[in-house]
Design a protein around this motif. Structure first.
Motif, PDB file in Angstrom:
ATOM      1  N   TYR A 154      63.500  62.254  88.628  1.00  0.00           N
ATOM      2  CA  TYR A 154      63.875  63.617  88.409  1.00  0.00           C
ATOM      3  C   TYR A 154      64.909  64.511  89.073  1.00  0.00           C
ATOM      4  CZ  TYR A 154      60.082  63.543  85.066  1.00  0.00           C
ATOM      5  OH  TYR A 154      59.004  62.751  83.657  1.00  0.00           O
ATOM      6  N   ASN A 155      65.992  65.078  89.334  1.00  0.00           N
ATOM      7  CA  ASN A 155      66.485  65.801  89.896  1.00  0.00           C
ATOM      8  C   ASN A 155      66.583  67.348  89.884  1.00  0.00           C
ATOM      9  OD1 ASN A 155      68.586  64.803  91.972  1.00  0.00           O
ATOM     10  ND2 ASN A 155      69.965  66.609  90.158  1.00  0.00           N
ATOM     11  N   GLN A 156      66.269  67.894  90.598  1.00  0.00           N
ATOM     12  CA  GLN A 156      66.528  69.118  90.972  1.00  0.00           C
ATOM     13  C   GLN A 156      65.392  69.265  89.773  1.00  0.00           C
ATOM     14  OE1 GLN A 156      68.297  71.038  92.945  1.00  0.00           O
ATOM     15  NE2 GLN A 156      68.326  69.403  93.733  1.00  0.00           N
ATOM     16  N   LYS A 157      64.389  69.017  89.732  1.00  0.00           N
ATOM     17  CA  LYS A 157      63.119  69.438  88.484  1.00  0.00           C
ATOM     18  C   LYS A 157      61.878  70.907  88.944  1.00  0.00           C
ATOM     19  CE  LYS A 157      59.143  67.281  86.629  1.00  0.00           C
ATOM     20  NZ  LYS A 157      57.830  66.322  86.393  1.00  0.00           N
ATOM     21  N   TYR A 158      62.558  71.584  88.335  1.00  0.00           N
ATOM     22  CA  TYR A 158      61.744  72.865  88.349  1.00  0.00           C
ATOM     23  C   TYR A 158      60.650  73.581  87.919  1.00  0.00           C
ATOM     24  CZ  TYR A 158      61.580  78.160  87.816  1.00  0.00           C
ATOM     25  OH  TYR A 158      61.435  79.538  87.857  1.00  0.00           O
ATOM     26  N   ASP A 159      59.961  74.231  88.808  1.00  0.00           N
ATOM     27  CA  ASP A 159      58.671  74.704  88.761  1.00  0.00           C
ATOM     28  C   ASP A 159      58.309  76.106  88.983  1.00  0.00           C
ATOM     29  OD1 ASP A 159      55.826  73.785  87.737  1.00  0.00           O
ATOM     30  OD2 ASP A 159      55.611  75.037  89.993  1.00  0.00           O
ATOM     31  N   SER A 160      57.945  76.756  88.097  1.00  0.00           N
ATOM     32  CA  SER A 160      58.268  78.509  88.430  1.00  0.00           C
ATOM     33  C   SER A 160      57.891  79.194  88.918  1.00  0.00           C
ATOM     34  CB  SER A 160      57.273  79.088  87.007  1.00  0.00           C
ATOM     35  OG  SER A 160      56.527  78.424  86.670  1.00  0.00           O
ATOM     36  N   GLU A 161      56.128  77.731  89.589  1.00  0.00           N
ATOM     37  CA  GLU A 161      55.515  78.489  90.534  1.00  0.00           C
ATOM     38  C   GLU A 161      55.944  77.715  92.228  1.00  0.00           C
ATOM     39  OE1 GLU A 161      50.870  77.984  89.690  1.00  0.00           O
ATOM     40  OE2 GLU A 161      51.280  78.908  88.130  1.00  0.00           O
ATOM     41  N   THR A 162      56.606  77.235  91.944  1.00  0.00           N
ATOM     42  CA  THR A 162      56.267  75.804  93.411  1.00  0.00           C
ATOM     43  C   THR A 162      57.825  75.452  93.223  1.00  0.00           C
ATOM     44  OG1 THR A 162      55.899  73.556  92.436  1.00  0.00           O
ATOM     45  CG2 THR A 162      53.894  74.973  93.153  1.00  0.00           C
ATOM     46  N   GLY A 163      58.631  76.438  92.873  1.00  0.00           N
ATOM     47  CA  GLY A 163      60.214  75.842  93.009  1.00  0.00           C
ATOM     48  C   GLY A 163      60.721  74.614  92.504  1.00  0.00           C
ATOM     49  N   ILE A 164      61.985  74.200  93.344  1.00  0.00           N
ATOM     50  CA  ILE A 164      62.538  73.123  92.970  1.00  0.00           C
ATOM     51  C   ILE A 164      62.578  71.826  93.428  1.00  0.00           C
ATOM     52  CG2 ILE A 164      64.684  72.260  91.952  1.00  0.00           C
ATOM     53  CD1 ILE A 164      66.156  75.202  91.160  1.00  0.00           C
ATOM     54  N   THR A 165      61.884  70.404  93.175  1.00  0.00           N
ATOM     55  CA  THR A 165      62.057  69.902  94.341  1.00  0.00           C
ATOM     56  C   THR A 165      63.819  69.053  93.641  1.00  0.00           C
ATOM     57  OG1 THR A 165      60.994  68.284  92.190  1.00  0.00           O
ATOM     58  CG2 THR A 165      59.348  68.890  93.999  1.00  0.00           C
ATOM     59  N   ASP A 166      63.939  68.193  95.061  1.00  0.00           N
ATOM     60  CA  ASP A 166      64.805  67.875  94.884  1.00  0.00           C
ATOM     61  C   ASP A 166      65.470  65.814  94.110  1.00  0.00           C
ATOM     62  OD1 ASP A 166      66.705  69.418  96.438  1.00  0.00           O
ATOM     63  OD2 ASP A 166      66.293  68.003  98.505  1.00  0.00           O
TER      64      ASP A 166
END
Length: 159
Positions: free
Chosen positions: A60-72
């Motif tokens: 996963y690239n730039q995976k978004y989660d509303s509570e914990t943000g975006i991981t690279d």
């Protein structure tokens, strides 16, 4: 060797072809991980000490989660490994807040993967990062570092 000039600048790295911003570099790395199974295997082996089957891995690239943000980058096979990579450009390390958020990601916590790790990635050496990362374990998740120079060495070994 010939010189390559793009928009008036020397091109010395494949990462410059898409751009020089942190997200450009991360996307380039994600693409190479997808396209080069041996490189993916060596990266995961280096980070986790675990052998994987690249055919079973999701990146996963730039995976978004509303509570914990975006991981690279997130790499998982949903059974053996789940790695979150936080990449930085330059001699920068992520801070306490960012790493803590990633350790609390629902998908990460609920994963049945045997080996979970948060990995920071930057131009810092592993020795430097070991001195200055805010912690080695957060919420029972190991945190480690890999330098871009190590990524480069692994890439060279797959030729």
């Amino acid at each position: 060797m010939a010189d390559l000039i793009s928009y008036g600048y020397d091109v010395n790295s494949i990462f410059q072809l898409l751009g020089e911003k942190e997200n450009d570099i991360t996307l380039s790395l994600s693409w190479v991980l997808k396209k080069c199974p041996e490189f993916l295997k060596l990266i995961i082996q280096t980070i986790t000490g675990t052998a994987i089957n690249p055919q079973e891995v999701t990146i996963y690239n730039q995976k978004y989660d509303s509570e914990t943000g975006i991981t690279d980058i997130e790499i998982t096979d949903n059974k053996n490994i789940y790695v979150i990579i936080e990449a930085k450009r330059g001699w920068v390390l992520p801070g306490t807040e960012q790493l803590t958020k990633y350790s609390l990601r629902k998908d990460f916590i609920e994963s049945k993967a045997k080996f979970k790790r948060i990995v920071t990635l930057s131009e810092c050496t592993e020795e430097y990062a070991n001195l200055f990362l805010p912690f080695k374990i957060i919420n029972s998740i190991p945190v480690s570092h890999i330098g871009w120079s190590t990524i480069y060495s692994i890439a060279k070994s797959t030729r």
